[in-house]
Design an enzyme around this catalytic site. Structure first.
Site, PDB file in Angstrom:
ATOM      1  N   HIS A  40      -2.155   0.668  14.320  1.00  0.00           N
ATOM      2  CA  HIS A  40      -2.636   0.359  15.458  1.00  0.00           C
ATOM      3  C   HIS A  40      -1.944  -0.883  16.009  1.00  0.00           C
ATOM      4  CE1 HIS A  40      -5.765   3.067  14.647  1.00  0.00           C
ATOM      5  NE2 HIS A  40      -6.431   2.264  13.659  1.00  0.00           N
ATOM      6  N   SER A  53     -13.607  -1.932   8.460  1.00  0.00           N
ATOM      7  CA  SER A  53     -12.480  -0.881   8.850  1.00  0.00           C
ATOM      8  C   SER A  53     -11.300  -1.753   9.105  1.00  0.00           C
ATOM      9  CB  SER A  53     -12.921  -0.290  10.280  1.00  0.00           C
ATOM     10  OG  SER A  53     -12.768  -1.298  11.287  1.00  0.00           O
ATOM     11  N   CYS A  54     -10.150  -1.089   9.317  1.00  0.00           N
ATOM     12  CA  CYS A  54      -8.887  -1.444   9.509  1.00  0.00           C
ATOM     13  C   CYS A  54      -8.867  -2.472  10.479  1.00  0.00           C
ATOM     14  CB  CYS A  54      -7.902  -0.462   9.596  1.00  0.00           C
ATOM     15  SG  CYS A  54      -8.024   0.774  10.674  1.00  0.00           S
ATOM     16  N   ASN A  55      -9.293  -2.176  11.777  1.00  0.00           N
ATOM     17  CA  ASN A  55      -9.168  -3.071  12.849  1.00  0.00           C
ATOM     18  C   ASN A  55     -10.016  -4.179  12.792  1.00  0.00           C
ATOM     19  OD1 ASN A  55      -7.611  -1.814  14.929  1.00  0.00           O
ATOM     20  ND2 ASN A  55      -9.124  -0.048  15.056  1.00  0.00           N
ATOM     21  N   ILE A  60      -7.295   6.628   2.643  1.00  0.00           N
ATOM     22  CA  ILE A  60      -7.945   5.473   1.895  1.00  0.00           C
ATOM     23  C   ILE A  60      -8.089   5.611   0.139  1.00  0.00           C
ATOM     24  CG2 ILE A  60      -9.457   3.563   1.680  1.00  0.00           C
ATOM     25  CD1 ILE A  60      -7.793   3.766   4.248  1.00  0.00           C
ATOM     26  N   GLY A  97     -16.212   3.075   7.756  1.00  0.00           N
ATOM     27  CA  GLY A  97     -16.646   4.273   8.403  1.00  0.00           C
ATOM     28  C   GLY A  97     -18.342   4.226   8.410  1.00  0.00           C
ATOM     29  N   GLY A 135     -15.631  -5.415  18.058  1.00  0.00           N
ATOM     30  CA  GLY A 135     -16.163  -6.872  18.269  1.00  0.00           C
ATOM     31  C   GLY A 135     -17.603  -7.081  17.481  1.00  0.00           C
TER      32      GLY A 135
END
Lengths: 330, 330, 330, 330
Positions: free
Chosen positions: D211, D130-132, D13, D101, D186
């Site tokens: 992902h 985060s990315c997700n 990153i 993180g 979530g």
């Protein structure tokens, strides 16, 4: 008298069916038929099994010869071929089973032991549904029959290729989703249990060990996890594996099968990852493994008995099959 | 009287040694010792084998207890641990075998059945060399003893991880060469056959099925391919597989082992790809597969007999082992 | 006046050649021709490059149209197609370059800048040899011209598939050796440098990043490592990477290329792993990486200049190309 | 005056943030700080960027020195380290951004440009999720704000390792599900948009490209596919890719990014596979790709502007960032 079974198509499923037939006390393997003649056929020929080929050239005889000497043919040929062979089986008056690559219409009956054993009794033919569909009917059919399921939505991770063919074509360092939603497994499960409300999405993943399903479901009533688990664990063909015991990934589960001495390391059960089974607020979540090479083998054996009318009760046939294949109640 | 064998370390090698011991008519398995207590130990415990642990806590007893009741311990613990256990074995006066992760100095003797059976007779201990070294000594030791080999230069492709542990760490979509040349296998082979002139380079590849070696060698005299092949095929532990029969890749060879009913699909032989064996102008080229999980199992069984002095001839022990493990002469 | 270059075949090589042409001050890209019309063509069309197709349907024109407006066509079409296109190029009197998939006979001349620039001057056509052959000629051609090489024997690990196509077919968890020895690269290198004594074996490995070669060679005289290294490091198209700096695996080397801002992360150099370069007793060992998508790009640019007779000296053209592509002397 | 930005932690990153900062007209990169000193740091040092280290040893200075000369530090150090560094940043009175993180509590504010730009204005710090989570808030946050979303249930396929580290540890030929349900994404999305009703399951898959998410959602009202798509396509950071154009798999999408000349082939957008977007009977299904290395880069740039109070409107900052990074409206 033992049931005389011929196996047409000696590939991933065919060779397992042939071996499983030989393990049943009420069946005998009368022959194997395949168009190929490589090391794979060599292995079974060396075991003394009569080898046939479609045309009969340089073999014990033709497919017709094999079928004529059998009570029932299990056709494990590639998608679409069995539909053509059905004409021959019908002409000869021999019962037959096709695999899940064929359409429901080829036999007009689709088979999962838990669900449709009774309606298969004494029929001339049936279709053992695909590995994914078999797993879905085992799990969600059980929940539905117990009155617990409203609907289920699943994501299916499909191994890209079987190990034996993994030098021939596959996928590397990528994911390949199926562009069409729903993928075919939901509608297919309804050929066995029309009351199931299912939608599936599918994606090919770069591994060869088996499939993995991830589900969210809406339940009827508000059952506890214990109630749901009790329904699932009532079937010996649904197993629970635990990450806490080191069985939290496909490779570890397969290694356990090899350590157990299972032929080819086959996992006949749906293997639910215990820790993922979550029930709360009327919803269920879970993840399970499907060994696409093996899961339909016990169903195929049961289908033989159902078509032949040998055992009237699904439970009796399933117990015989499970015992022969060392599928333990647990 | 059967030889009482204990196995310390129930991992990839240990579990195979334990199973192989049970297949020998002149041996019995007195117990398995491991520090872990997960599903792997559970499988062998369920088979009724007494389970020991280093300290003895919550088990049938300690390592010392197991060793005291054995004629010989096969130590398959991770690299470096067996060297420490040797002190105990010596104290108890029990014979022992270590695996190739240990240094030659731990026992002062290194074992490949073809090469050093005689010098192992009645010794207190030996080291069965690593999978790669075993394959090298089988192939190039045979050529050297036949007076055909001047030197060999090899590239070793090493599977990055065993299947059971492939969720724990590995390599993905890359190649990882060993920076140091020569890699250790060449010098290691000389602990068994000091006359071998070998240099090896090694590289980790992203697969789990086994190793693959590619060799070029300078021969003595100018033998024909037939002469070279005759030397190699004299050993039942060297097999030839053919691409023309569909066995041109690791996965296909492993599938064949599963189809043959070999436990865990094990390939005990060095599997030379027939078509690659090329002899011309005093040079030899060939490629072969090494099943790193299995190749040392027959050697370990022979080493048991050698240390115990049960069979004076390597050939006799090897024939017994081969028969028990279904390794066919061909 | 700039050299007008057309690129026929806009795949892995074609698109890189097109981009590289646009980076040269003495060349211009007059068009790209491809039979496909998907996202790949869309990218270059959006950049304002005229797009042709073999027949000309729905494009700026046909291949013939593009060729007629060019001084030279670089043909990067799949194996065998360029051989047919050569007829057209000759009819039109346009110079052309084919890639290494074609046979030497298609042009009668094979090109690696270090070795055959002079003999390519003002020719009507040449063939830029394949990625593997290019690397071999760079490394072993240099050693031979320096009088150091007697013979070399190599094992070539070939990436199974390029990244862009890795969802279409590949190999999974296996190794697939080429059954025929020698593989074609040795003889192919002799089309550029007939004095090379080379034998190669090849194996497909399950990764997409590039090839890796492992060599053992017999040297002439008994040079030191420093002498050998000096010869190799004289070429800016041979780079040294070090495991001690974290560059000991293919993926790390590729990441460095991306970090350097190289287009598509391309590695134009042969990347020798420094630590593996071993010279002792008249023998040499080394391992290097070949970026199969990129290594022939600078050679192709040099070949354009050679055929057009623009620069008489290989060294001058190579310096221009290297500068435009940011290939640094080091 | 340009915003002086320091980057602490020069990994996957950090290096992308550093490059992106240099592309903004209203920002300048004052330095990079990292504990390592390998080829990665070498690349940015060669570009003339001042290099700091935590302690300052053998560098331009310490982290404190870099922070003291900056208006804002983007901390991209490994999980947990930034939480400790926050003490220093606060002591120095320098603004700072941490990555996903870290826990929400480290800054008390979590950032996705679409959702929380306004509340980040002039704050001392924020956390770019985060990315997700970023992808989830972009997609389902948009649907919720449009009044279309009731709840969503997702399966997240996580690339096991980034390419640069894929020689260091990964997974091979297996799938590794997260045993705990729900996975953390979530709840994490609710730190940005507390009104989202989300449950996710996660599984590690053996690839390195990024992902992939598979979702089923219950919608409010009964919108058409066009209505849903219009909401999603309103954001330039959500892109649609089509299998019908050859972009139906991760590797093809990444190749397109390389062909577009994106630095490192970065995909900043959520890439929804167009054909999977299905809306019927109040339910939505879709699959999309997340480039875990790149998706948070534009958010981080926007977060810089928000904390500095440079642009009051999210839309203005996002447009500036998108233009600098060549993220096109489409």
């Amino acid at each position: 008298m033992t049931i005389r079974v011929g196996v047409n198509g000696y590939g991933v499923i065919g060779k397992r069916v042939a071996d499983a037939v030989r393990l049943q006390t009420d069946m005998e393997l009368v022959g194997v038929c395949d168009i190929a003649d490589d090391w794979r056929i060599g292995v079974v020929r060396d075991q003394g099994v009569p080898i046939y080929s479609p045309s009969g050239a340089a073999r014990a005889g033709s497919l017709e010869d094999m079928a004529a000497g059998a009570d029932l043919v299990v056709d494990c040929t590639p998608k679409g071929v069995a539909a053509k062979n059905a004409v021959l089986y019908r002409k000869l008056g021999v019962k037959f089973i096709v695999q899940g690559g064929e359409k429901h219409e080829v036999t007009g009956h689709s088979f999962v032991a838990d669900a449709t054993y009774a309606s298969a009794l004494n029929r001339p033919s049936t279709r053992v549904v695909s590995c994914n569909t078999t797993s879905i009917v085992r799990v969600f059919g059980a929940l539905r029959r117990a009155g617990l399921l409203r609907r289920a939505r699943g994501t299916l991770l499909r191994r890209a290729l079987d190990p034996w063919e993994s030098h021939l074509g596959g996928i590397m360092n990528t994911l390949v989703p199926e562009a069409h939603v729903p993928s075919h497994q939901g509608p297919d499960a309804q050929t066995v249990d029309p009351a199931l409300d299912l939608v599936t999405m599918a994606v090919k993943v770069p591994e060869t060990l088996g499939h993995m399903h991830f589900w969210s479901a809406d339940l009827t009533g508000d059952p506890t996890r214990d109630e749901v688990r009790a329904v699932l664990s009532a079937s010996p063909r649904i197993a629970f594996v635990r990450e806490s015991e080191g069985l939290g990934a496909l490779n570890a589960v397969k290694e356990r099968m090899l350590d157990l001495g299972r032929p080819r390391g086959d996992l006949y059960e749906v293997a639910i990852l215990e820790e993922t089974l979550t029930v709360a607020n009327g919803e269920l979540f879970c993840a399970y493994m499907v060994d696409n090479q093996a899961i339909v083998i016990p169903e195929t054996i049961d289908a033989v008995r159902a078509l032949m009318g040998r055992e009237q009760e699904a439970a009796v046939s399933m117990r015989m099959t499970n015992q022969a294949l060392a599928i333990a109640a647990r």
